[in-house]
Design a protein around this motif. Structure first.
Motif, PDB file in Angstrom:
ATOM      1  N   GLY A 165     -64.933 -60.885 -32.383  1.00  0.00           N
ATOM      2  CA  GLY A 165     -63.860 -59.922 -32.603  1.00  0.00           C
ATOM      3  C   GLY A 165     -62.524 -60.520 -32.227  1.00  0.00           C
ATOM      4  N   LEU A 166     -61.530 -60.416 -33.118  1.00  0.00           N
ATOM      5  CA  LEU A 166     -60.221 -61.037 -32.921  1.00  0.00           C
ATOM      6  C   LEU A 166     -59.126 -59.990 -32.749  1.00  0.00           C
ATOM      7  CD1 LEU A 166     -60.381 -63.832 -35.637  1.00  0.00           C
ATOM      8  CD2 LEU A 166     -60.689 -64.102 -33.173  1.00  0.00           C
ATOM      9  N   ASP A 167     -58.231 -60.262 -31.835  1.00  0.00           N
ATOM     10  CA  ASP A 167     -57.067 -59.427 -31.560  1.00  0.00           C
ATOM     11  C   ASP A 167     -55.898 -59.954 -32.393  1.00  0.00           C
ATOM     12  OD1 ASP A 167     -54.714 -58.351 -30.472  1.00  0.00           O
ATOM     13  OD2 ASP A 167     -55.441 -58.440 -28.403  1.00  0.00           O
ATOM     14  N   PHE A 217     -64.743 -60.146 -37.052  1.00  0.00           N
ATOM     15  CA  PHE A 217     -64.115 -58.837 -37.193  1.00  0.00           C
ATOM     16  C   PHE A 217     -62.662 -58.928 -36.736  1.00  0.00           C
ATOM     17  CE2 PHE A 217     -68.621 -58.144 -36.728  1.00  0.00           C
ATOM     18  CZ  PHE A 217     -68.919 -57.054 -37.538  1.00  0.00           C
ATOM     19  N   LEU A 218     -61.760 -58.276 -37.477  1.00  0.00           N
ATOM     20  CA  LEU A 218     -60.350 -58.212 -37.125  1.00  0.00           C
ATOM     21  C   LEU A 218     -59.733 -56.995 -37.798  1.00  0.00           C
ATOM     22  CD1 LEU A 218     -58.431 -61.013 -39.123  1.00  0.00           C
ATOM     23  CD2 LEU A 218     -60.808 -60.442 -39.565  1.00  0.00           C
ATOM     24  N   VAL A 220     -69.453 -69.957 -40.823  1.00  0.00           N
ATOM     25  CA  VAL A 220     -68.796 -68.668 -41.063  1.00  0.00           C
ATOM     26  C   VAL A 220     -69.444 -67.985 -42.262  1.00  0.00           C
ATOM     27  CG1 VAL A 220     -66.640 -67.492 -41.563  1.00  0.00           C
ATOM     28  CG2 VAL A 220     -66.643 -69.522 -40.087  1.00  0.00           C
ATOM     29  N   ARG A 221     -69.965 -66.773 -42.052  1.00  0.00           N
ATOM     30  CA  ARG A 221     -70.708 -66.058 -43.075  1.00  0.00           C
ATOM     31  C   ARG A 221     -69.890 -64.928 -43.711  1.00  0.00           C
ATOM     32  NH1 ARG A 221     -75.996 -65.287 -43.617  1.00  0.00           N
ATOM     33  NH2 ARG A 221     -75.983 -67.537 -43.887  1.00  0.00           N
ATOM     34  N   HIS A 222     -69.140 -64.131 -42.894  1.00  0.00           N
ATOM     35  CA  HIS A 222     -68.537 -62.913 -43.440  1.00  0.00           C
ATOM     36  C   HIS A 222     -67.364 -62.479 -42.563  1.00  0.00           C
ATOM     37  CE1 HIS A 222     -69.874 -59.632 -46.387  1.00  0.00           C
ATOM     38  NE2 HIS A 222     -68.722 -59.184 -45.924  1.00  0.00           N
ATOM     39  N   LEU A 223     -66.302 -61.958 -43.203  1.00  0.00           N
ATOM     40  CA  LEU A 223     -65.161 -61.372 -42.518  1.00  0.00           C
ATOM     41  C   LEU A 223     -65.159 -59.863 -42.735  1.00  0.00           C
ATOM     42  CD1 LEU A 223     -62.310 -63.806 -43.673  1.00  0.00           C
ATOM     43  CD2 LEU A 223     -63.806 -64.025 -41.670  1.00  0.00           C
ATOM     44  N   PHE A 224     -64.783 -59.109 -41.691  1.00  0.00           N
ATOM     45  CA  PHE A 224     -64.718 -57.652 -41.773  1.00  0.00           C
ATOM     46  C   PHE A 224     -63.366 -57.198 -41.203  1.00  0.00           C
ATOM     47  CE2 PHE A 224     -69.116 -58.922 -41.201  1.00  0.00           C
ATOM     48  CZ  PHE A 224     -69.788 -58.199 -42.189  1.00  0.00           C
ATOM     49  N   PHE A 225     -62.629 -56.373 -41.952  1.00  0.00           N
ATOM     50  CA  PHE A 225     -61.320 -55.931 -41.485  1.00  0.00           C
ATOM     51  C   PHE A 225     -61.043 -54.490 -41.906  1.00  0.00           C
ATOM     52  CE2 PHE A 225     -60.750 -58.581 -45.343  1.00  0.00           C
ATOM     53  CZ  PHE A 225     -60.280 -57.624 -46.240  1.00  0.00           C
TER      54      PHE A 225
END
Length: 259
Positions: A118-120, A156-157, A190-195
């Motif tokens: 998880g990214l800020d 996640f971001l 890296v498989r997947h980004l979620f935003f």
């Protein structure tokens, strides 16, 4: 998928102090409805992730209310800030957020061959997002560990790192998205980004990496919105949305459900 992780995904509740409304909608009532649905339908999930804009003005009362609304969840929940949040105020509710060594609301979990990160992306009092050198260095170290361990990374971001064809939202996305994506492309894990942020459900690929965006538990934005003036925004009549992620080392499935 019979193996792997089941992750409930919520975004953009925009909580206000109890009793206040936004666009004639009650953020607390909408989030309570979403949480009740999660408890009744997805109580066996491994985790719940919320991708930002937790509070609409970053008020302490809103975060206290958020903690109360999330308390019925039977699974652990991990939160990220969005552009409407205030990091220092969020951190006054220690049960809601955790920080990395630099004080950013970032987290990492390893389980079943997966690394959830998880990214800020918050720049306080600004609508766009940014990942500074410290945050990118933390991400790089996490991805190095994931790659060495043979894990697949789900990231996640709040802010999308790319243009989505939504004119006004594209002006307030992650402002150094190209640098972020460039870093990701140096890793094979890296498989997947979620935003969140866009108040639209969306999916695609960028440089071979899959991405998914989630609508809000409160209101959705128009797909046809071509104006770059934020003050012209009007929500649609579409219902609130929750997401369900089924993830394993062999693949990822993302479901969206309207409430």
């Amino acid at each position: 998928m019979s193996d792997g992780l089941k992750i409930v995904w919520l975004s953009d509740p925009h909580l206000l102090p109890e009793g206040e409304t936004l666009y004639d909608r009650d953020p607390a009532a909408c989030l309570e409805k979403a949480v009740a649905h999660v408890v009744s339908s997805y109580g066996d999930a491994d985790l719940c992730v919320l991708t930002g804009d937790l509070a609409n003005h970053g008020a302490p009362e809103s975060y206290h209310l958020l903690q109360r609304i999330l308390s019925p969840l039977p699974m652990p929940h991990l939160l990220l800030p969005g552009n409407h949040d205030l990091r220092s105020t969020l951190l006054t509710e220690p049960e809601l957020a955790e920080t990395d060594m630099d004080g950013f609301v970032q987290w990492s979990r390893s389980r079943d061959g997966l690394r959830l990160i998880g990214l800020d992306t918050l720049v306080e009092h600004k609508p766009y997002g940014h990942l500074c050198e410290e945050r990118l260095a933390w991400l790089k170290a996490e991805l190095e560990e994931a790659e060495a361990a043979g894990e697949k990374a789900l990231i996640f971001l709040h802010h999308p790192p790319l243009d989505l064809g939504l004119k006004v939202m594209d002006t307030i996305r992650l402002d150094n998205g190209e640098a972020f994506l460039g870093l990701l492309n140096t890793f094979s894990c890296v498989r997947h980004l979620f935003f969140g942020h866009s108040h639209r459900t969306v999916g695609g690929t960028i440089n071979g990496i899959a991405y998914s965006g989630l609508g809000s538990t409160l209101f959705q934005g128009p797909l046809s919105w071509k104006d770059t003036d934020l003050s012209s925004f009007q929500p649609t009549d579409e219902p609130p949305v929750v997401g369900l992620i089924l993830a394993s080392t062999t693949g990822t499935i993302v479901h969206y459900e309207q409430l």
